[in-house]
Design a protein around this motif. Structure first.
Motif, short mmCIF file in Angstrom:
data_model
loop_
_atom_site.label_atom_id
_atom_site.label_comp_id
_atom_site.label_asym_id
_atom_site.label_seq_id
_atom_site.Cartn_x
_atom_site.Cartn_y
_atom_site.Cartn_z
N VAL A 136 0.82 -1.09 -0.01
CA VAL A 136 -0.18 0.15 0.05
C VAL A 136 1.08 1.25 0.19
CG1 VAL A 136 -1.71 1.21 1.13
CG2 VAL A 136 -1.59 -1.04 1.29
N ARG A 137 0.98 1.95 -0.85
CA ARG A 137 1.84 3.05 -1.22
C ARG A 137 0.96 4.26 -1.24
NH1 ARG A 137 3.78 4.75 -7.36
NH2 ARG A 137 4.82 6.68 -6.88
N GLU A 138 1.47 5.15 -0.48
CA GLU A 138 0.84 6.69 -0.47
C GLU A 138 1.03 7.01 -1.59
OE1 GLU A 138 -0.66 10.49 0.36
OE2 GLU A 138 1.41 9.85 -0.31
N SER A 139 0.00 7.80 -2.19
CA SER A 139 0.15 8.48 -3.64
C SER A 139 -0.17 9.72 -3.86
CB SER A 139 -0.48 7.17 -4.71
OG SER A 139 -1.71 7.07 -4.27
N THR A 140 -0.41 10.52 -3.04
CA THR A 140 -0.74 12.13 -3.31
C THR A 140 0.15 12.86 -2.55
OG1 THR A 140 -2.62 11.81 -1.76
CG2 THR A 140 -2.96 11.65 -3.96
N GLY A 141 1.15 12.29 -1.75
CA GLY A 141 1.75 13.25 -1.02
C GLY A 141 3.30 12.94 -1.00
N GLY A 142 4.06 13.39 0.15
CA GLY A 142 5.32 13.15 -0.04
C GLY A 142 6.24 13.90 -0.92
N ILE A 143 7.34 13.28 -1.30
CA ILE A 143 8.30 14.14 -2.10
C ILE A 143 7.82 14.68 -3.45
CG2 ILE A 143 9.73 12.26 -3.06
CD1 ILE A 143 12.03 13.97 -2.05
N VAL A 178 -6.24 2.10 5.51
CA VAL A 178 -6.63 1.19 4.25
C VAL A 178 -5.84 -0.05 4.42
CG1 VAL A 178 -5.97 0.83 1.84
CG2 VAL A 178 -6.96 3.20 2.66
N ALA A 179 -4.25 -0.05 4.91
CA ALA A 179 -3.46 -1.03 4.93
C ALA A 179 -4.04 -2.00 6.10
CB ALA A 179 -1.96 -0.84 5.36
N PHE A 180 -4.62 -1.32 7.37
CA PHE A 180 -4.91 -2.24 8.38
C PHE A 180 -6.22 -3.01 8.06
CE2 PHE A 180 -2.41 0.77 11.18
CZ PHE A 180 -1.67 -0.05 11.68
N GLU A 181 -7.03 -2.32 7.21
CA GLU A 181 -8.28 -2.85 6.85
C GLU A 181 -8.25 -3.98 5.95
OE1 GLU A 181 -11.37 -2.21 7.81
OE2 GLU A 181 -10.82 -0.05 8.90
N LEU A 182 -7.05 -3.99 5.04
CA LEU A 182 -6.82 -5.00 4.05
C LEU A 182 -6.21 -6.06 4.80
CD1 LEU A 182 -5.21 -2.91 1.09
CD2 LEU A 182 -7.04 -4.55 0.95
N ALA A 183 -5.35 -5.89 5.65
CA ALA A 183 -4.60 -6.82 6.49
C ALA A 183 -5.72 -7.61 7.55
CB ALA A 183 -3.74 -6.28 7.40
N ARG A 184 -6.95 -6.90 7.63
CA ARG A 184 -7.85 -7.84 8.39
C ARG A 184 -8.60 -8.82 7.60
NH1 ARG A 184 -10.94 -3.08 11.88
NH2 ARG A 184 -9.69 -3.62 13.99
N ARG A 213 -2.46 1.92 15.08
CA ARG A 213 -2.71 0.64 15.50
C ARG A 213 -3.18 0.30 16.96
NH1 ARG A 213 -1.50 -2.44 18.94
NH2 ARG A 213 -0.87 -4.51 18.71
N ASP A 214 -2.56 1.19 17.92
CA ASP A 214 -2.59 0.72 19.07
C ASP A 214 -4.23 1.09 19.59
OD1 ASP A 214 -0.36 -0.19 19.51
OD2 ASP A 214 0.74 1.92 20.41
N ARG A 215 -4.68 2.42 18.85
CA ARG A 215 -5.88 2.91 19.27
C ARG A 215 -7.08 2.25 18.68
NH1 ARG A 215 -4.71 7.75 17.32
NH2 ARG A 215 -5.77 7.70 15.42
N ASP A 219 -5.87 -6.00 16.76
CA ASP A 219 -5.92 -7.35 16.05
C ASP A 219 -4.83 -7.34 15.38
OD1 ASP A 219 -7.73 -5.37 14.77
OD2 ASP A 219 -8.31 -6.93 13.53
N ILE A 220 -4.39 -6.43 14.69
CA ILE A 220 -3.12 -6.35 13.77
C ILE A 220 -1.76 -6.23 14.20
CG2 ILE A 220 -2.26 -5.21 11.82
CD1 ILE A 220 -5.29 -6.15 11.18
N THR A 221 -0.92 -7.49 13.93
CA THR A 221 0.35 -7.35 14.21
C THR A 221 1.08 -6.24 13.30
OG1 THR A 221 0.16 -9.57 14.59
CG2 THR A 221 2.50 -8.80 14.51
N LEU A 222 1.84 -5.44 14.00
CA LEU A 222 2.23 -4.25 13.24
C LEU A 222 3.92 -4.25 13.57
CD1 LEU A 222 2.43 -1.41 11.58
CD2 LEU A 222 2.16 -0.39 13.81
N SER A 223 4.60 -4.01 12.50
CA SER A 223 6.00 -4.08 12.47
C SER A 223 6.56 -2.98 11.68
CB SER A 223 6.90 -5.25 12.08
OG SER A 223 6.66 -5.66 10.96
N HIS A 224 7.79 -2.49 12.05
CA HIS A 224 8.33 -1.26 11.35
C HIS A 224 9.67 -1.69 10.53
CE1 HIS A 224 5.32 1.56 13.25
NE2 HIS A 224 5.61 0.72 14.56
N MET A 225 10.01 -1.00 9.40
CA MET A 225 11.12 -1.41 9.07
C MET A 225 11.71 -0.27 8.21
SD MET A 225 11.63 -4.82 6.56
CE MET A 225 11.48 -6.04 7.60
N TYR A 226 13.19 -0.18 8.02
CA TYR A 226 13.69 0.88 7.28
C TYR A 226 13.72 0.31 5.89
CZ TYR A 226 15.52 2.65 11.77
OH TYR A 226 15.71 2.98 13.17
#
Ligand code: IPM
Ligand code: MG
Length: 373
Positions: A136-143, A178-184, A213-215, A219-226
């Motif tokens: 799931v790629r953010e596609s209207t913001g960022g650089i 969107v990512a959390f909903e899909l993961a469900r 995620r915490d809020r 039910d979703i397992t969240l990890s973070h990665m560089y």
């Protein structure tokens, strides 16, 4: 009985775009005949084709038509003919404008290895067999859109090019949601990817995704990665991932990488979604991940399956037509299992076919699956 018409805007674009879109039209016709669903289809020029005809990669009128449609099916844009144009004129502006004007902030890019194609990957079959991940790629913001941007001339005559990576908490939250909903609906695992070790916007991204995620998604397992580690892990052991959520630029890179795990860019669809309104309707655009492939355009050898699978995604996400989406996906898998291959996925003991034969084979398989053959 025919259900209410669904309005589709088709934007074939440049290069192989029109060729692969033509094969989707066959499927749309097939559905009108066999599935009690009729699409009202309009077609418009975008990209280089629109530059040649009207001087601009996309007109306001086409943007308005995209807003009025229930879904947009996009081909591909760009080619060497238009490479010399400035950023405000280039064919790519067509897709960037649609993303921005329709608020299409969540770009869903699945990388799925179909069993018949496990040998098409450049990685070993035991690494990629059964792979099913969703970026799931953010596609209207960022650089891509951040200000300030530009090329300026410094007092001493040197030049400086500037782009800015910016994210606000609401932009991060809506795409993470969107990512959390899909993961469900999948394995309930989300990996959030940024560079929190060197970028403030990345740190905010990490903190915001974790807090959401915490809020709301315990039910979703969240990890973070560089992001750099993620690129490495995708090649080392791609099946560790279920859903990856990441920024615009990192998502652009990582989704190209992930697509190649499957062996062919020519196989992968994508969806780009906006926020649902109070009725649940959302703007949505569907497109293959592959580009306009000018080197093979006009030769009749492009793989139409990514555009066909994008249409299947359209049925699933814009119209909740799960059964029809699955039917098309099954037809594609069966045709591949039967040994037909376009050149990009050619394998030993298979039959090499062109765009049209592949498209016709999918329609014949659909006939078989619903028992009308
Ligand atoms: C993509 C493409 C686009 C992007 C280009 C065509 C603007 O690479 O959809 O991944 O960079 O987003
Ligand atoms: Mg890209």
């Amino acid at each position: 009985m025919t259900l209410a018409n669904k309005r589709l805007l088709i934007l074939p674009g440049d290069g192989i775009g029109p060729e692969v879109m033509y094969e989707v039209r066959r499927i749309i016709d097939w559905m009108a005949r066999h599935r009690a669903v009729r699409f009202e289809v309009e077609e418009e020029l975008v990209g280089g084709a629109a530059i040649d005809a009207k001087g601009r990669p996309i007109s306001e009128e086409v943007v308005e038509k995209a807003k009025r449609a229930d879904a947009v099916l996009f081909g591909a844009v760009g080619g060497p003919k238009w490479d010399h144009l400035g950023f405000d004129r280039r064919p790519e502006l067509a897709i960037l404008t649609l993303r921005r004007e329709l608020g299409l902030f969540a770009n869903l890019r699945p990388a799925v290895v179909l069993d018949p194609l496990v040998d098409a990957s450049t990685l070993k079959p035991e690494i990629v067999r059964g792979l099913d991940l969703m970026i799931v790629r953010e596609s209207t913001g960022g650089i891509y859109f951040g200000e300030p941007r530009g090329i300026e001339t410094l007092p001493d005559g040197r030049k400086r090019g500037i782009n800015t990576e910016v994210y606000t908490t609401d932009e991060i939250e809506r795409v993470a949601r969107v990512a959390f909903e899909l993961a469900r609906e999948r394995k309930k695992q989300v990996c959030s990817v940024e560079k929190a070790n060197v970028m403030e916007s990345g740190l905010l991204w990490r903190q915001t995704v974790q807090a959401l995620r915490d809020r709301e998604y315990p039910d979703i397992t969240l990890s973070h990665m560089y992001a750099d580690n993620c690129a490495m892990q995708l090649v080392r052991n791609p099946r560790q991932f279920d859903v990856i959520v990441t920024t615009n630029l990192f998502g652009d890179l990582l989704s190209d990488l992930a697509s190649m795990l499957t062996g062919s860019l020519g196989m992968l669809p994508s969806a780009t979604l906006g926020a649902p309104d109070s009725t649940g309707k959302r703007y949505a655009l569907y497109e293959p991940i592959h580009g306009s492939a000018p080197d093979i355009a006009g030769k009749g050898i492009a793989n139409p399956l990514a555009e066909i699978l994008s249409f299947a995604m359209l049925l699933r996400y814009s119209f909740s037509m799960q059964e029809d989406a699955r039917l098309i996906e099954r037809a594609v898998t069966n045709v591949l299992a039967g040994g037909l291959r376009t050149p990009d996925i050619m394998a030993p003991n298979c039959a090499k076919v062109g765009t049209q034969v592949m498209g016709e084979a999918v329609v014949r398989e659909l006939d078989k699956l619903v028992g009308t053959a």
